[in-house]
Write a protein that holds these residues in place. Structure first.
Motif, mmCIF file in Angstrom:
data_model
loop_
_atom_site.group_PDB
_atom_site.id
_atom_site.type_symbol
_atom_site.label_atom_id
_atom_site.label_comp_id
_atom_site.label_asym_id
_atom_site.label_seq_id
_atom_site.Cartn_x
_atom_site.Cartn_y
_atom_site.Cartn_z
ATOM 1 N N PRO A 1 0.660 -1.308 -0.108
ATOM 2 C CA PRO A 1 0.019 0.054 0.225
ATOM 3 C C PRO A 1 0.946 1.449 0.001
ATOM 4 O O PRO A 1 2.026 1.351 0.721
ATOM 5 C CB PRO A 1 -0.771 0.041 1.241
ATOM 6 C CG PRO A 1 -0.714 -1.610 1.628
ATOM 7 C CD PRO A 1 0.257 -2.251 1.221
ATOM 8 N N ALA A 2 0.331 2.176 -0.696
ATOM 9 C CA ALA A 2 1.052 3.524 -0.855
ATOM 10 C C ALA A 2 0.903 4.189 0.405
ATOM 11 O O ALA A 2 1.995 5.160 0.707
ATOM 12 C CB ALA A 2 0.752 4.355 -1.857
ATOM 13 N N TYR B 1 -4.680 1.175 1.000
ATOM 14 C CA TYR B 1 -4.533 1.412 -0.487
ATOM 15 C C TYR B 1 -5.167 2.704 -1.009
ATOM 16 O O TYR B 1 -6.344 3.026 -0.472
ATOM 17 C CB TYR B 1 -5.093 0.096 -1.487
ATOM 18 C CG TYR B 1 -4.258 -0.937 -1.260
ATOM 19 C CD1 TYR B 1 -2.765 -0.899 -2.109
ATOM 20 C CD2 TYR B 1 -4.666 -2.055 -0.601
ATOM 21 C CE1 TYR B 1 -2.287 -2.103 -1.932
ATOM 22 C CE2 TYR B 1 -4.089 -3.142 -0.484
ATOM 23 C CZ TYR B 1 -2.947 -3.227 -1.462
ATOM 24 O OH TYR B 1 -1.916 -4.528 -1.224
ATOM 25 N N THR B 2 -4.684 3.632 -1.850
ATOM 26 C CA THR B 2 -5.110 4.959 -2.545
ATOM 27 C C THR B 2 -6.086 4.541 -3.452
ATOM 28 O O THR B 2 -5.883 3.241 -3.960
ATOM 29 C CB THR B 2 -4.027 5.850 -2.846
ATOM 30 O OG1 THR B 2 -3.307 5.110 -4.054
ATOM 31 C CG2 THR B 2 -2.891 5.936 -1.886
ATOM 32 N N THR C 1 -5.907 5.510 -6.588
ATOM 33 C CA THR C 1 -5.017 4.924 -7.571
ATOM 34 C C THR C 1 -4.685 3.616 -7.834
ATOM 35 O O THR C 1 -5.011 2.895 -8.587
ATOM 36 C CB THR C 1 -3.897 5.953 -7.708
ATOM 37 O OG1 THR C 1 -4.414 7.339 -7.875
ATOM 38 C CG2 THR C 1 -3.213 5.663 -9.200
ATOM 39 N N GLN C 2 -4.149 3.255 -6.538
ATOM 40 C CA GLN C 2 -3.820 1.841 -6.208
ATOM 41 C C GLN C 2 -4.954 0.885 -6.510
ATOM 42 O O GLN C 2 -5.058 -0.264 -7.261
ATOM 43 C CB GLN C 2 -3.172 1.643 -4.981
ATOM 44 C CG GLN C 2 -1.804 2.013 -5.061
ATOM 45 C CD GLN C 2 -1.184 1.784 -3.649
ATOM 46 O OE1 GLN C 2 -1.565 1.898 -2.494
ATOM 47 N NE2 GLN C 2 -0.283 0.751 -3.677
ATOM 48 N N GLU D 1 -5.536 0.290 -10.284
ATOM 49 C CA GLU D 1 -4.681 -0.528 -10.710
ATOM 50 C C GLU D 1 -4.753 -1.940 -10.394
ATOM 51 O O GLU D 1 -4.369 -2.840 -11.513
ATOM 52 C CB GLU D 1 -3.134 0.005 -10.339
ATOM 53 C CG GLU D 1 -2.755 1.309 -10.601
ATOM 54 C CD GLU D 1 -1.370 2.067 -10.257
ATOM 55 O OE1 GLU D 1 -1.097 1.462 -9.193
ATOM 56 O OE2 GLU D 1 -1.239 3.031 -10.669
ATOM 57 N N ILE D 2 -5.141 -2.265 -9.155
ATOM 58 C CA ILE D 2 -5.223 -3.710 -8.554
ATOM 59 C C ILE D 2 -6.396 -4.287 -9.165
ATOM 60 O O ILE D 2 -6.244 -5.417 -9.616
ATOM 61 C CB ILE D 2 -5.235 -3.482 -7.029
ATOM 62 C CG1 ILE D 2 -3.710 -3.180 -6.374
ATOM 63 C CG2 ILE D 2 -5.555 -4.873 -6.461
ATOM 64 C CD1 ILE D 2 -3.760 -2.963 -4.923
ATOM 65 N N GLU E 1 -5.997 -2.705 3.415
ATOM 66 C CA GLU E 1 -5.383 -3.832 2.750
ATOM 67 C C GLU E 1 -6.163 -5.136 3.079
ATOM 68 O O GLU E 1 -6.259 -5.894 1.907
ATOM 69 C CB GLU E 1 -3.789 -3.954 3.280
ATOM 70 C CG GLU E 1 -3.181 -4.944 2.492
ATOM 71 C CD GLU E 1 -1.614 -5.132 2.977
ATOM 72 O OE1 GLU E 1 -1.071 -5.834 2.117
ATOM 73 O OE2 GLU E 1 -1.211 -4.326 3.991
#
Length: 71
Positions: A7-8, A13-14, A16-17, A20-21, A57
């Motif tokens: 995680p950023a 997780y953001t 954006t993430q 993406e995931i 997460e």
């Protein structure tokens, strides 16, 4: 076993993430996550920058695993 990126944010997780995931499944996740607790990162003292709403997460991992089993 599924491997997800780190995680950023220290809280999760953001947005954006999450995109993406989960890719096309992000809207399904958001519907599934209604009513679940989400974190709000405002930067310090948790992070070096404010990330806004973050997704824990554990929730993302659980959702991704269940989706993989159902496909």
């Amino acid at each position: 076993m599924m491997t997800l990126p780190e995680p950023a944010c220290t809280l999760g997780y953001t947005a954006t993430q999450l995109g993406e995931i989960l890719g096309d499944g992000v809207d399904v996740y958001r519907a599934w996550a209604v009513g679940k607790t989400q974190g709000v990162c405002e930067g310090e003292p948790w992070c070096t920058e404010p990330h806004g709403i973050v997704h824990f997460e554990r929730d993302v991992t659980r959702f991704k695993s269940a989706r993989a089993r159902s496909q």
